[in-house]
Write a protein that holds these residues in place. Sequence first.
Motif, mmCIF file in Angstrom:
data_model
loop_
_atom_site.group_PDB
_atom_site.id
_atom_site.type_symbol
_atom_site.label_atom_id
_atom_site.label_comp_id
_atom_site.label_asym_id
_atom_site.label_seq_id
_atom_site.Cartn_x
_atom_site.Cartn_y
_atom_site.Cartn_z
ATOM 1 N N ARG A 48 52.288 -8.608 21.015
ATOM 2 C CA ARG A 48 53.326 -9.419 20.370
ATOM 3 C C ARG A 48 52.725 -10.663 19.728
ATOM 4 N NH1 ARG A 48 56.293 -8.296 25.460
ATOM 5 N NH2 ARG A 48 57.660 -6.546 24.976
ATOM 6 N N CYS A 49 51.786 -11.286 20.429
ATOM 7 C CA CYS A 49 51.118 -12.472 19.881
ATOM 8 C C CYS A 49 50.389 -12.119 18.592
ATOM 9 C CB CYS A 49 50.146 -13.042 20.912
ATOM 10 S SG CYS A 49 49.103 -14.369 20.291
ATOM 11 N N PHE A 50 49.621 -11.045 18.608
ATOM 12 C CA PHE A 50 48.851 -10.627 17.437
ATOM 13 C C PHE A 50 49.769 -10.308 16.259
ATOM 14 C CE2 PHE A 50 46.464 -7.410 15.012
ATOM 15 C CZ PHE A 50 45.351 -8.168 14.706
ATOM 16 N N ILE A 51 50.830 -9.568 16.507
ATOM 17 C CA ILE A 51 51.731 -9.163 15.425
ATOM 18 C C ILE A 51 52.543 -10.349 14.917
ATOM 19 C CG2 ILE A 51 53.722 -7.707 14.887
ATOM 20 C CD1 ILE A 51 52.514 -5.652 16.846
ATOM 21 N N ALA A 52 52.957 -11.236 15.809
ATOM 22 C CA ALA A 52 53.732 -12.404 15.381
ATOM 23 C C ALA A 52 52.903 -13.308 14.484
ATOM 24 C CB ALA A 52 54.235 -13.175 16.594
ATOM 25 N N VAL A 53 51.631 -13.492 14.806
ATOM 26 C CA VAL A 53 50.762 -14.317 13.952
ATOM 27 C C VAL A 53 50.549 -13.630 12.607
ATOM 28 C CG1 VAL A 53 48.447 -15.286 13.712
ATOM 29 C CG2 VAL A 53 49.682 -15.535 15.858
ATOM 30 N N ASN A 54 50.393 -12.323 12.614
ATOM 31 C CA ASN A 54 50.268 -11.607 11.337
ATOM 32 C C ASN A 54 51.523 -11.771 10.491
ATOM 33 O OD1 ASN A 54 47.684 -10.677 11.754
ATOM 34 N ND2 ASN A 54 48.369 -8.803 12.728
ATOM 35 N N PHE A 56 53.619 -14.304 10.619
ATOM 36 C CA PHE A 56 53.634 -15.690 10.153
ATOM 37 C C PHE A 56 52.710 -15.872 8.956
ATOM 38 C CE2 PHE A 56 51.836 -19.939 10.106
ATOM 39 C CZ PHE A 56 52.978 -20.715 10.063
ATOM 40 N N ARG A 57 51.515 -15.281 9.029
ATOM 41 C CA ARG A 57 50.561 -15.440 7.939
ATOM 42 C C ARG A 57 50.987 -14.667 6.696
ATOM 43 N NH1 ARG A 57 44.511 -15.380 9.716
ATOM 44 N NH2 ARG A 57 44.367 -16.575 7.808
ATOM 45 N N CYS A 58 51.800 -13.628 6.856
ATOM 46 C CA CYS A 58 52.363 -12.949 5.688
ATOM 47 C C CYS A 58 53.455 -13.798 5.050
ATOM 48 C CB CYS A 58 52.936 -11.591 6.081
ATOM 49 S SG CYS A 58 51.695 -10.330 6.359
ATOM 50 N N ALA A 59 54.204 -14.521 5.869
ATOM 51 C CA ALA A 59 55.285 -15.348 5.337
ATOM 52 C C ALA A 59 54.767 -16.630 4.706
ATOM 53 C CB ALA A 59 56.277 -15.682 6.448
ATOM 54 N N PHE A 60 53.678 -17.185 5.243
ATOM 55 C CA PHE A 60 53.122 -18.446 4.752
ATOM 56 C C PHE A 60 51.646 -18.281 4.400
ATOM 57 C CE2 PHE A 60 56.653 -19.662 7.488
ATOM 58 C CZ PHE A 60 57.349 -20.492 6.634
ATOM 59 N N PRO A 61 51.330 -17.475 3.378
ATOM 60 C CA PRO A 61 49.913 -17.313 3.010
ATOM 61 C C PRO A 61 49.384 -18.577 2.353
ATOM 62 C CG PRO A 61 51.288 -16.188 1.432
ATOM 63 C CD PRO A 61 52.196 -16.697 2.514
ATOM 64 N N ASN A 62 48.108 -18.804 2.514
ATOM 65 C CA ASN A 62 47.472 -19.941 1.838
ATOM 66 C C ASN A 62 46.028 -19.605 1.530
ATOM 67 O OD1 ASN A 62 46.175 -20.267 4.300
ATOM 68 N ND2 ASN A 62 47.496 -21.922 4.949
ATOM 69 N N ARG A 63 45.476 -20.354 0.612
ATOM 70 C CA ARG A 63 44.075 -20.212 0.230
ATOM 71 C C ARG A 63 43.402 -21.541 0.551
ATOM 72 N NH1 ARG A 63 43.485 -18.010 -5.437
ATOM 73 N NH2 ARG A 63 44.191 -16.126 -4.423
ATOM 74 N N TYR A 64 42.418 -21.483 1.431
ATOM 75 C CA TYR A 64 41.820 -22.702 1.968
ATOM 76 C C TYR A 64 40.983 -23.465 0.951
ATOM 77 C CZ TYR A 64 42.956 -20.270 6.287
ATOM 78 O OH TYR A 64 43.597 -19.597 7.273
ATOM 79 N N ASN A 65 40.259 -22.763 0.098
ATOM 80 C CA ASN A 65 39.295 -23.417 -0.793
ATOM 81 C C ASN A 65 39.931 -24.457 -1.704
ATOM 82 O OD1 ASN A 65 37.590 -21.663 0.398
ATOM 83 N ND2 ASN A 65 37.287 -20.365 -1.379
ATOM 84 N N THR A 81 47.709 -22.778 10.605
ATOM 85 C CA THR A 81 47.333 -21.393 10.332
ATOM 86 C C THR A 81 46.066 -21.010 11.079
ATOM 87 O OG1 THR A 81 48.334 -21.560 8.150
ATOM 88 C CG2 THR A 81 46.799 -19.767 8.485
ATOM 89 N N ARG A 82 45.076 -21.884 11.090
ATOM 90 C CA ARG A 82 43.819 -21.582 11.788
ATOM 91 C C ARG A 82 44.006 -21.562 13.300
ATOM 92 N NH1 ARG A 82 41.620 -18.262 9.863
ATOM 93 N NH2 ARG A 82 40.149 -18.462 11.542
ATOM 94 N N CYS A 83 44.845 -22.442 13.834
ATOM 95 C CA CYS A 83 45.115 -22.418 15.285
ATOM 96 C C CYS A 83 45.796 -21.112 15.690
ATOM 97 C CB CYS A 83 45.977 -23.600 15.686
ATOM 98 S SG CYS A 83 45.107 -25.152 15.737
ATOM 99 N N LEU A 84 46.784 -20.699 14.918
ATOM 100 C CA LEU A 84 47.460 -19.436 15.219
ATOM 101 C C LEU A 84 46.521 -18.247 15.052
ATOM 102 C CD1 LEU A 84 50.939 -20.037 13.568
ATOM 103 C CD2 LEU A 84 50.402 -19.971 16.005
ATOM 104 N N ALA A 85 45.679 -18.295 14.030
ATOM 105 C CA ALA A 85 44.727 -17.205 13.819
ATOM 106 C C ALA A 85 43.733 -17.123 14.977
ATOM 107 C CB ALA A 85 43.991 -17.399 12.504
ATOM 108 N N THR A 86 43.323 -18.267 15.496
ATOM 109 C CA THR A 86 42.404 -18.267 16.639
ATOM 110 C C THR A 86 43.068 -17.651 17.864
ATOM 111 O OG1 THR A 86 41.282 -20.217 15.786
ATOM 112 C CG2 THR A 86 40.993 -19.739 18.118
ATOM 113 N N CYS A 87 44.314 -18.007 18.132
ATOM 114 C CA CYS A 87 45.045 -17.405 19.259
ATOM 115 C C CYS A 87 45.180 -15.901 19.070
ATOM 116 C CB CYS A 87 46.419 -18.035 19.391
ATOM 117 S SG CYS A 87 46.388 -19.750 19.883
ATOM 118 N N SER A 88 45.469 -15.486 17.862
ATOM 119 C CA SER A 88 45.605 -14.067 17.564
ATOM 120 C C SER A 88 44.286 -13.326 17.766
ATOM 121 C CB SER A 88 46.094 -13.894 16.127
ATOM 122 O OG SER A 88 46.089 -12.561 15.752
#
Length: 111
Positions: A48-54, A56-65, A81-88
Amino acid sequence: QDSELINGNGDDDTTSLPQLLVLGLFSNMYLLHTLSDLPCTLIPNLCRCFIAVNAFRCAFPNRYNSNIVLHDSPLSSIFLTRCLATCSEVSWLYLMGHFIAQYSVLCVDTT
């Protein structure tokens, strides 16, 4: 202006983010709904954690550069985004470790 992307400086930018990622939100939400029927044990919770972060990242995409986001909101922050990605990623690694441990026990038992 909805089709245009806003960068971190507030200027309009025509560099395209994959706006079709928003469609991935629906498939991830369906997977979360499917997992809601499973009991609350370790493996489904990590999934659930992995899918929920995915989702979230689909709803709020960003480009870091160049600090380009699809929705200009605090939820699009790079830090969040990076904190959630790390948890995922940690939950995914734990799932893979658990799977390998279970599989290795099965391999030892069959020989």
